[in-house]
Design a protein around this motif. Structure first.
Motif, mmCIF file in Angstrom:
data_model
loop_
_atom_site.group_PDB
_atom_site.id
_atom_site.type_symbol
_atom_site.label_atom_id
_atom_site.label_comp_id
_atom_site.label_asym_id
_atom_site.label_seq_id
_atom_site.Cartn_x
_atom_site.Cartn_y
_atom_site.Cartn_z
ATOM 1 N N ASP A 282 0.843 -1.213 0.000
ATOM 2 C CA ASP A 282 0.000 0.000 0.000
ATOM 3 C C ASP A 282 0.862 1.240 0.000
ATOM 4 N N ALA A 283 0.461 2.216 -0.802
ATOM 5 C CA ALA A 283 1.195 3.476 -0.804
ATOM 6 C C ALA A 283 0.893 4.224 0.477
ATOM 7 N N GLY A 284 1.866 4.978 0.947
ATOM 8 C CA GLY A 284 1.643 5.827 2.111
ATOM 9 C C GLY A 284 0.975 7.102 1.673
ATOM 10 N N VAL A 285 1.081 8.131 2.512
ATOM 11 C CA VAL A 285 0.534 9.442 2.187
ATOM 12 C C VAL A 285 1.462 10.120 1.183
ATOM 13 N N THR A 286 0.914 10.624 0.099
ATOM 14 C CA THR A 286 1.727 11.330 -0.884
ATOM 15 C C THR A 286 1.350 12.800 -0.909
ATOM 16 N N GLN A 287 2.355 13.645 -1.108
ATOM 17 C CA GLN A 287 2.136 15.082 -1.174
ATOM 18 C C GLN A 287 2.902 15.643 -2.365
ATOM 19 N N THR A 288 2.265 16.596 -3.035
ATOM 20 C CA THR A 288 2.926 17.311 -4.126
ATOM 21 C C THR A 288 2.539 18.784 -4.070
ATOM 22 N N PRO A 289 3.430 19.693 -4.503
ATOM 23 C CA PRO A 289 4.828 19.403 -4.830
ATOM 24 C C PRO A 289 5.649 19.223 -3.553
ATOM 25 N N ARG A 290 6.874 18.813 -3.675
ATOM 26 C CA ARG A 290 7.746 18.693 -2.501
ATOM 27 C C ARG A 290 8.302 20.061 -2.109
ATOM 28 N N HIS A 291 8.492 20.913 -3.091
ATOM 29 C CA HIS A 291 8.989 22.272 -2.826
ATOM 30 C C HIS A 291 8.183 23.255 -3.665
ATOM 31 N N GLU A 292 7.932 24.411 -3.074
ATOM 32 C CA GLU A 292 7.183 25.448 -3.775
ATOM 33 C C GLU A 292 7.774 26.797 -3.393
ATOM 34 N N VAL A 293 8.035 27.620 -4.410
ATOM 35 C CA VAL A 293 8.486 28.986 -4.150
ATOM 36 C C VAL A 293 7.442 29.920 -4.742
ATOM 37 N N ALA A 294 6.957 30.847 -3.946
ATOM 38 C CA ALA A 294 5.909 31.753 -4.399
ATOM 39 C C ALA A 294 6.298 33.190 -4.094
ATOM 40 N N LYS B 23 -1.189 19.613 -2.578
ATOM 41 C CA LYS B 23 -2.039 18.437 -2.781
ATOM 42 C C LYS B 23 -1.621 17.294 -1.865
ATOM 43 N N CYS B 24 -2.599 16.471 -1.527
ATOM 44 C CA CYS B 24 -2.335 15.338 -0.630
ATOM 45 C C CYS B 24 -3.234 14.167 -1.013
ATOM 46 N N GLU B 25 -2.655 12.987 -1.038
ATOM 47 C CA GLU B 25 -3.423 11.754 -1.204
ATOM 48 C C GLU B 25 -3.213 10.908 0.042
ATOM 49 N N PRO B 26 -4.274 10.605 0.803
ATOM 50 C CA PRO B 26 -4.117 9.836 2.046
ATOM 51 C C PRO B 26 -3.873 8.361 1.763
ATOM 52 N N VAL B 27 -3.572 7.637 2.806
ATOM 53 C CA VAL B 27 -3.461 6.179 2.700
ATOM 54 C C VAL B 27 -4.820 5.633 2.293
ATOM 55 N N SER B 28 -4.833 4.713 1.350
ATOM 56 C CA SER B 28 -6.083 4.140 0.875
ATOM 57 C C SER B 28 -6.867 3.533 2.036
ATOM 58 N N GLY B 29 -8.141 3.899 2.150
ATOM 59 C CA GLY B 29 -8.981 3.358 3.209
ATOM 60 C C GLY B 29 -9.052 4.211 4.464
ATOM 61 N N HIS B 30 -8.166 5.192 4.577
ATOM 62 C CA HIS B 30 -8.213 6.079 5.738
ATOM 63 C C HIS B 30 -9.307 7.127 5.540
ATOM 64 N N ASN B 31 -10.078 7.372 6.604
ATOM 65 C CA ASN B 31 -11.164 8.337 6.508
ATOM 66 C C ASN B 31 -10.838 9.686 7.149
ATOM 67 N N ASP B 32 -9.794 9.732 7.947
ATOM 68 C CA ASP B 32 -9.406 10.982 8.603
ATOM 69 C C ASP B 32 -8.184 11.568 7.894
ATOM 70 N N LEU B 33 -8.242 12.878 7.639
ATOM 71 C CA LEU B 33 -7.130 13.544 6.975
ATOM 72 C C LEU B 33 -6.831 14.848 7.696
ATOM 73 N N PHE B 34 -5.556 15.095 7.917
ATOM 74 C CA PHE B 34 -5.105 16.265 8.671
ATOM 75 C C PHE B 34 -4.130 17.067 7.816
ATOM 76 N N TRP B 35 -4.221 18.378 7.916
ATOM 77 C CA TRP B 35 -3.201 19.279 7.376
ATOM 78 C C TRP B 35 -2.540 19.994 8.544
ATOM 79 N N TYR B 36 -1.201 20.007 8.540
ATOM 80 C CA TYR B 36 -0.433 20.683 9.574
ATOM 81 C C TYR B 36 0.568 21.648 8.922
ATOM 82 N N ARG B 37 0.959 22.639 9.717
ATOM 83 C CA ARG B 37 2.065 23.491 9.332
ATOM 84 C C ARG B 37 3.152 23.321 10.388
ATOM 85 N N GLN B 38 4.405 23.228 9.933
ATOM 86 C CA GLN B 38 5.514 23.066 10.861
ATOM 87 C C GLN B 38 6.553 24.148 10.649
ATOM 88 N N THR B 39 6.867 24.879 11.721
ATOM 89 C CA THR B 39 7.950 25.859 11.720
ATOM 90 C C THR B 39 8.820 25.591 12.932
#
Lengths: 114, 109
Positions: A1-13, A22-38
């Motif tokens: 099973d694929a894990g959680v995938t995110q794109t892009p890996r880097h973004e400059v704006a 973008k985010c694709e959760p683990v197949s079959g998971h119903n809960d999805l979280f977005w976090y920011r880390q500094t």
């Protein structure tokens, strides 16, 4: 099973731009979280979805941050307009709803706003 | 105040030494999860531990709800253990997940 995938890996704006992460959760998971880390604030919850329904919108992050989950296998986080203080790593995680709700994280998107 | 506090904030060990990382919490909990993060890397789950003790190789996690603490024990540390260890509390209001600030571990050869 694929894990959680995110794109892009880097973004400059440029300040004021709109960016979509973008985010694709683990197949079959119903809960999805977005976090920011500094380095200063650590990990902060931005949004939480359960079965595609938005359960937590992160309070202080409401005005320029909008997360959506159009189907159970895809979520987006839009930041509009971006500001330099938004520079951080954005992490997506998913978990199952019942039983052991262990969170699995994606690799993250490193955002730099100039 | 902070609902999840980790200690120590940083730790330096000689390879082979043991480490005990602490996570204390002041709110009600469903479960505690421990993560490992390399610099620039994502979070890797080590343990999902609602209560009691769990083992994985050289790692042991113990959660004692009555004492409002969870610990991560690393035995016979290796240089590859260097990185940041984070605990995350899953609140009884399951919408809330609260992370500690992390313990930065550096293991010297």
């Amino acid at each position: 099973d694929a894990g959680v995938t995110q794109t892009p890996r880097h973004e400059v704006a440029e300040k004021g731009q709109t960016i979509i992460l973008k985010c694709e959760p683990v197949s079959g998971h119903n809960d999805l979280f977005w976090y920011r880390q500094t380095k200063i604030q650590g990990l902060e919850l931005l949004s939480y979805f359960r079965s595609k329904s938005l359960m937590e919108d992160g309070g202080a992050f409401k005005d320029r941050f909008k997360a959506e989950m159009l189907n159970s296998s895809f979520s987006t986080l839009k930041i509009q307009p971006t500001e330099p203080k938004d520079s951080a790593v954005y992490l997506c995680a998913s978990s199952s709803t019942g039983g052991a709700r262990e969170q699995y994280f994606g690799p993250g998107t490193r955002l730099t706003v100039l | 105040g902070q609902q999840v506090q980790q200690s120590p904030a940083s730790l330096v060990l000689q390879e082979g030494e043991n480490a005990e990382l602490q996570c204390n919490f002041s709110t009600s909990l469903n479960s505690m999860q421990w993560f490992y993060q390399r610099p620039g890397g994502s979070l890797v789950s080590l343990f999902y531990n609602p209560s009691g003790t769990k083992h994985s190789g050289r790692l042991t996690s113990t959660t004692v709800i009555k004492e409002r603490r969870s610990s991560l024990h690393i035995s016979s540390s290796q240089t590859t253990d260097s990185g940041t260890y984070l605990c995350a509390l899953e609140h009884t209001n399951a919408y809330k997940v609260i992370f500690g600030k992390g313990t930065h571990l550096h293991v010297l050869p």
